[in-house]
Write an enzyme that holds these catalytic residues in place. Structure first.
Site, mmCIF file in Angstrom:
data_model
loop_
_atom_site.group_PDB
_atom_site.id
_atom_site.type_symbol
_atom_site.label_atom_id
_atom_site.label_comp_id
_atom_site.label_asym_id
_atom_site.label_seq_id
_atom_site.Cartn_x
_atom_site.Cartn_y
_atom_site.Cartn_z
ATOM 1 N N LYS A 1 0.825 -1.217 0.000
ATOM 2 C CA LYS A 1 0.000 0.000 0.000
ATOM 3 C C LYS A 1 0.858 1.266 0.000
ATOM 4 O O LYS A 1 0.560 2.210 -0.715
ATOM 5 C CB LYS A 1 -0.940 0.015 1.216
ATOM 6 C CG LYS A 1 -1.917 -1.150 1.264
ATOM 7 C CD LYS A 1 -2.910 -1.007 2.406
ATOM 8 C CE LYS A 1 -2.277 -1.049 3.780
ATOM 9 N NZ LYS A 1 -1.762 -2.368 4.174
ATOM 10 N N ARG B 1 -9.382 0.691 9.245
ATOM 11 C CA ARG B 1 -8.931 -0.664 9.546
ATOM 12 C C ARG B 1 -9.951 -1.452 10.348
ATOM 13 O O ARG B 1 -9.723 -2.615 10.663
ATOM 14 C CB ARG B 1 -7.653 -0.567 10.367
ATOM 15 C CG ARG B 1 -6.426 -1.192 9.723
ATOM 16 C CD ARG B 1 -5.275 -0.930 10.676
ATOM 17 N NE ARG B 1 -4.079 -1.647 10.377
ATOM 18 C CZ ARG B 1 -3.072 -1.153 9.650
ATOM 19 N NH1 ARG B 1 -3.149 0.031 9.088
ATOM 20 N NH2 ARG B 1 -1.985 -1.861 9.496
ATOM 21 N N ARG C 1 11.498 -6.252 4.589
ATOM 22 C CA ARG C 1 11.415 -4.819 4.874
ATOM 23 C C ARG C 1 12.051 -4.515 6.230
ATOM 24 O O ARG C 1 12.696 -3.493 6.418
ATOM 25 C CB ARG C 1 9.939 -4.392 4.855
ATOM 26 C CG ARG C 1 9.700 -2.925 5.128
ATOM 27 C CD ARG C 1 8.248 -2.541 4.878
ATOM 28 N NE ARG C 1 7.350 -2.988 5.926
ATOM 29 C CZ ARG C 1 6.022 -2.850 5.911
ATOM 30 N NH1 ARG C 1 5.434 -2.277 4.883
ATOM 31 N NH2 ARG C 1 5.272 -3.286 6.897
ATOM 32 N N ARG D 1 11.779 -0.774 11.492
ATOM 33 C CA ARG D 1 10.498 -0.940 12.202
ATOM 34 C C ARG D 1 10.547 -2.198 13.043
ATOM 35 O O ARG D 1 10.670 -3.300 12.514
ATOM 36 C CB ARG D 1 9.349 -1.021 11.185
ATOM 37 C CG ARG D 1 8.863 0.329 10.733
ATOM 38 C CD ARG D 1 7.750 0.197 9.728
ATOM 39 N NE ARG D 1 6.603 -0.565 10.214
ATOM 40 C CZ ARG D 1 5.458 -0.661 9.541
ATOM 41 N NH1 ARG D 1 5.320 -0.058 8.380
ATOM 42 N NH2 ARG D 1 4.464 -1.369 10.035
ATOM 43 N N ARG E 1 -0.240 -9.555 13.331
ATOM 44 C CA ARG E 1 -0.808 -8.439 12.564
ATOM 45 C C ARG E 1 -1.731 -8.963 11.477
ATOM 46 O O ARG E 1 -2.802 -8.383 11.225
ATOM 47 C CB ARG E 1 0.318 -7.591 11.960
ATOM 48 C CG ARG E 1 0.913 -6.644 12.976
ATOM 49 C CD ARG E 1 2.321 -6.221 12.623
ATOM 50 N NE ARG E 1 2.411 -5.478 11.383
ATOM 51 C CZ ARG E 1 3.562 -5.283 10.724
ATOM 52 N NH1 ARG E 1 4.690 -5.791 11.187
ATOM 53 N NH2 ARG E 1 3.568 -4.595 9.623
HETATM 54 P P1 ADP Z 1 1.300 -2.372 8.012
HETATM 55 O O1 ADP Z 1 0.037 -2.198 7.255
HETATM 56 O O2 ADP Z 1 2.444 -2.835 7.145
HETATM 57 O O3 ADP Z 1 1.131 -3.210 9.235
HETATM 58 P P2 ADP Z 1 1.089 0.342 9.012
HETATM 59 O O4 ADP Z 1 2.177 1.335 9.009
HETATM 60 O O5 ADP Z 1 -0.137 0.643 8.221
HETATM 61 O O6 ADP Z 1 1.802 -0.985 8.524
HETATM 62 O O7 ADP Z 1 0.630 0.045 10.520
HETATM 63 C C1 ADP Z 1 1.524 -0.267 11.550
HETATM 64 C C2 ADP Z 1 0.766 -0.440 12.874
HETATM 65 O O8 ADP Z 1 0.146 0.827 13.239
HETATM 66 C C3 ADP Z 1 -0.388 -1.429 12.863
HETATM 67 O O9 ADP Z 1 0.036 -2.754 13.119
HETATM 68 C C4 ADP Z 1 -1.286 -0.871 13.988
HETATM 69 O O10 ADP Z 1 -0.803 -1.233 15.269
HETATM 70 C C5 ADP Z 1 -1.129 0.624 13.851
HETATM 71 N N1 ADP Z 1 -2.180 1.244 13.002
HETATM 72 C C6 ADP Z 1 -1.968 1.867 11.803
HETATM 73 N N2 ADP Z 1 -3.128 2.324 11.293
HETATM 74 C C7 ADP Z 1 -4.105 1.960 12.167
HETATM 75 C C8 ADP Z 1 -5.522 2.119 12.211
HETATM 76 N N3 ADP Z 1 -6.191 2.734 11.209
HETATM 77 N N4 ADP Z 1 -6.193 1.616 13.272
HETATM 78 C C9 ADP Z 1 -5.562 1.012 14.263
HETATM 79 N N5 ADP Z 1 -4.226 0.812 14.299
HETATM 80 C C10 ADP Z 1 -3.505 1.284 13.267
#
Ligand code: ADP
Length: 190
Positions: free
Chosen positions: A14, A89, A128, A134, A146
């Site tokens: 994404k 999400r 990654r 991260r 996750r």
């Molecule tokens: P990825 O999709 O690769 O896991 P992101 O950067 O989108 O990476 O998200 C990293 C973490 O941030 C998630 O595992 C979650 O803990 C938190 N997070 C991100 N966006 C949201 C959201 N919209 N609602 C709840 N938690 C979120």
């Protein structure tokens, strides 16, 4: 105006595709993951709380991410549109987003999902993690957690948009350019 939700599990690509889409369509890119990592880096109370959850592969509370997005929508509603990445999400977040959009006199155009299988996702995220720094990308159990959170809490968001006739899915495995071409075609047909 195009207001796109880019959807897919962690590691689906994404972020990579969002960077290309925002250039092509001149959109404001809103990634809740990036916004949360910004809070962590700045050492804010919100960031400190969020980090605990993120480091366990859990979602942060809905009201936290909704609050972060709210002001960004208001500030950019006169532009060409938004690309939402990693948000909504949960179904509660999707409902809140519809509310925020209509408060500002705009609406979601549609959701496009990137489809990638779980083995490929785990492989990509671990790779990654070698360079991203991260912490949530470096442990296989955490990554599986996750994906589990995604399957239980996030996957139903697709039904939310499908019920509105606003859902499309494309293959997320292949070259970045090939996926980008298919993604643009999906966006253009929204
Ligand atoms: P990825 O999709 O690769 O896991 P992101 O950067 O989108 O990476 O998200 C990293 C973490 O941030 C998630 O595992 C979650 O803990 C938190 N997070 C991100 N966006 C949201 C959201 N919209 N609602 C709840 N938690 C979120």
């Amino acid at each position: 105006m195009i207001n796109l939700v880019l959807f897919g599990p962690p590691g689906a690509g994404k972020g990579t595709q969002s960077d290309m889409i925002k250039e092509k369509y001149n959109l404001v890119h809103l990634s809740t993951g990036d916004l949360l990592r910004g809070e962590i880096k700045a050492g804010t109370p919100l960031g400190i709380k969020a980090k605990e959850l993120m480091d366990q592969g859990q979602l942060v509370p809905d009201e936290v991410v909704i609050g972060m997005i709210d002001s960004k929508i208001k500030a950019n509603k006169e532009g060409n549109g938004f690309i939402f990445d990693g948000f909504p999400r949960t179904v509660a977040q999707a409902e809140a987003l519809d509310g925020l959009m209509s408060e500002n006199g705009i609406a979601i155009s549609g959701m496009v999902a990137l489809d990638v299988d779980e083995e490929e996702l785990t492989k990509r995220i671990l790779k990654r993690g070698e360079t991203s720094g991260r912490t949530d990308d470096q442990n296989e159990d955490l990554i599986r957690n996750r994906v589990k959170e995604y399957n239980t809490k996030t996957a139903p968001v697709a039904n939310f948009y499908e019920a509105q006739g606003k859902y499309k899915t494309i293959g997320g495995v292949g070259s970045i350019e090939e996926i980008f071409t298919n993604l643009c075609a999906a966006i253009d047909s929204l």
